[in-house]
Design an enzyme around this catalytic site. Structure first.
Site, PDB file in Angstrom:
ATOM      1  N   ASP A  21       0.809  -1.220   0.000  1.00  0.00           N
ATOM      2  CA  ASP A  21       0.000   0.000   0.000  1.00  0.00           C
ATOM      3  C   ASP A  21       0.840   1.266   0.000  1.00  0.00           C
ATOM      4  O   ASP A  21       2.018   1.256   0.354  1.00  0.00           O
ATOM      5  CB  ASP A  21      -0.948   0.014   1.201  1.00  0.00           C
ATOM      6  CG  ASP A  21      -0.216  -0.068   2.536  1.00  0.00           C
ATOM      7  OD1 ASP A  21       0.753  -0.843   2.626  1.00  0.00           O
ATOM      8  OD2 ASP A  21      -0.618   0.651   3.474  1.00  0.00           O
ATOM      9  N   GLU A  53       0.407  -1.511   5.518  1.00  0.00           N
ATOM     10  CA  GLU A  53       1.468  -1.095   6.434  1.00  0.00           C
ATOM     11  C   GLU A  53       1.284   0.350   6.867  1.00  0.00           C
ATOM     12  O   GLU A  53       1.575   0.719   8.006  1.00  0.00           O
ATOM     13  CB  GLU A  53       2.835  -1.270   5.754  1.00  0.00           C
ATOM     14  CG  GLU A  53       4.035  -0.985   6.647  1.00  0.00           C
ATOM     15  CD  GLU A  53       4.532   0.450   6.574  1.00  0.00           C
ATOM     16  OE1 GLU A  53       5.436   0.805   7.354  1.00  0.00           O
ATOM     17  OE2 GLU A  53       4.012   1.231   5.744  1.00  0.00           O
TER      18      GLU A  53
END
Length: 467
Positions: free
Chosen positions: A75, A142
């Protein structure tokens, strides 16, 4: 048409461009996960994809060598400039290059951590490299919660050595990181009928940046600045307030709709602007009429909410006594919303000392209670402790010296890395974190160095081939 096809390493930037074409903000990772699965099928690699959104790819290596884990996260942080029409859920990133840097026009680039994915995919695709067996771990979310790595079943992994490619400074090997937690403060409000004209105020032009690696730079917090300005206007009642996008980025913009004296607000800003301009030379205040609101917060609720925002801790709390100029404990008010439903303040806390992190959480809860609010803790993760005996670190330093003719920096970072969670899950894990130069991450000014990417990729390949 390819934008990066002239850049080297060619394969790395080809994969990076493909990744940038796929929306992959936190919480929106299905498409990038599908892309990784297609890559695995194309290259005949085993793939494991779990319910958390993590993807693990396996490639055989030289017989007799122990596996190595290569790791990055799927991400990116999605932040854009005011007025930018980009849709992070559907649009490809508008990337560009001037030959020296790759950047995105008006938005974050996602070099954190798209360039890690691109380098790992290029390594997996290159059958000429003589490497140990590779376990490529791409984790989910994350940037927002670390729920991907927290939910990862590490029993599928055999490696006890890990190269994490989620650092942003070439020539620096990170070997320790802060633990962290997220704290949300919620406060109920009272509303009343409103008959006064409304004004929208918008604070822009602040630098923002990463709430861990850039917290020491003194960048101002747009949410707290605007709250302080509104406090200076005694006859003001909030209709709404919204600032920041994610709790781990220092907020660079904040806007509010209020009923009250707009002229006095401009005077207050003009008086205080010289005080702020050294840290934020481009700070700007915009005022414009807003649609009439039928209700607003009462004067008492407005004052209480603004006082809460202004008085909760923010920024650097403690510097390390062992490492020069190293932030030990900090927190960031990264996102705030206020409306008739109440006020929410989202904080990201970090510390390399677990006891200080817990103390800071307790302090926030006490401060919230003092203001009639409630603080809730979530998404805590451990610090990554320094390992004195690290053959992987020694090899990486040796390969760096051969390539660069000098020693690398070996340091800790005041940010949460997934390495800490991996180290807690895999006993005896030998790990370092590294990466190419990425400037102004988590902001629309983010840019990735082309030359640094090439050198870093060469170094990673050398480390793998010499294991």
């Amino acid at each position: 048409m390819s934008v990066l096809n002239e850049l080297k390493p060619k394969e790395v930037f080809r994969y990076f461009e493909e990744i940038c074409a796929i929306p992959h903000g936190s919480g929106n990772l299905k498409a990038i996960g599908d892309y990784c699965e297609r890559f695995a099928r194309t290259h005949g690699l085993r793939c494991v994809r779990d319910e958390c959104g993590n993807v693990v790819l396996f490639k055989d290596g030289d017989p007799g060598k122990e596996p190595v884990i290569l790791q990055g996260h799927l991400d990116m942080v999605c932040v854009k400039e005011p007025g930018c029409a980009h849709d992070f859920l559907h649009d490809p990133l508008p990337i560009a290059t001037d030959g020296a840097y790759v950047f995105s026009r008006g938005t974050t680039l996602g070099g954190d951590d798209g360039i890690a994915l691109a380098m790992i995919l290029a390594i997996l695709a290159d059958d000429s490299l003589r490497t140990p067996p590779i376990e490529a771990v791409f984790t989910a979310d994350e940037e927002t919660s670390m729920l991907g790595v927290l939910g990862l079943d590490t029993s599928v992994l055999q490696g006890k050595r890990m190269l994490n490619l989620d650092s942003e400074t070439e020539g620096a090997f990170c070997v320790s990181c802060a633990g962290g937690a997220r704290v949300v403060i919620r406060k109920a409000v009272q509303t009343e009928e409103n008959t006064a004209p409304c004004t929208r105020v918008t604070l822009t032009g602040l630098a923002g940046g990463h709430s861990g690696t850039e917290i020491h730079k003194g960048h101002l917090n747009a949410i707290r600045i605007l709250a302080g300005l509104l406090i200076a206007v005694t006859d003001v009642r909030l209709v709404s307030l919204s600032g920041g996008k994610v709790d781990n980025a220092i907020p660079d913009t904040c806007s509010a709709v209020f009923a009250g004296d707009a002229a006095f607000l401009q005077k207050a800003f003009d008086a205080l602007r010289p005080h702020w301009q050294k840290a934020e030379p481009d700070i700007r205040l915009g005022l414009e009429p807003a649609p009439q609101a039928d209700t607003c917060l009462t004067a008492q609720s407005t004052a209480a909410v603004l006082a809460l925002i202004a008085q909760v801790q923010d920024g650097v709390q403690e510097m390390s006594r062992e490492m020069d100029n190293f932030v030990q404990t900090s927190l960031n008010l990264g996102r705030c919303t206020v409306d008739a439903g109440g006020a929410e303040l989202h904080h990201c806390l970090r510390s390399s000392v677990d006891a200080e992190l817990q103390e800071l959480i307790g302090s926030l809860k006490k401060r919230a209670a003092k203001h009639g609010a409630v603080a809730e803790t979530g998404d805590a993760y451990p610090a990554w402790q320094y390992r004195a005996d690290s053959p992987l670190r020694e090899l990486a330093v040796e390969m760096f010296q051969k390539q660069y003719g000098k020693k690398p920096a070996v340091e800790a970072i005041h940010a949460g890395l997934e390495c800490g969670i991996f180290a807690g899950k895999i006993p005896g894990l030998d790990c370092i974190s590294m990466g190419p130069d990425i400037l102004d991450i988590h902001s629309p000014q983010e840019r990735l160095s082309v030359a640094s990417t090439e050198r870093t990729y060469t170094l990673v390949c050398s480390i793998l081939e010499n294991m």
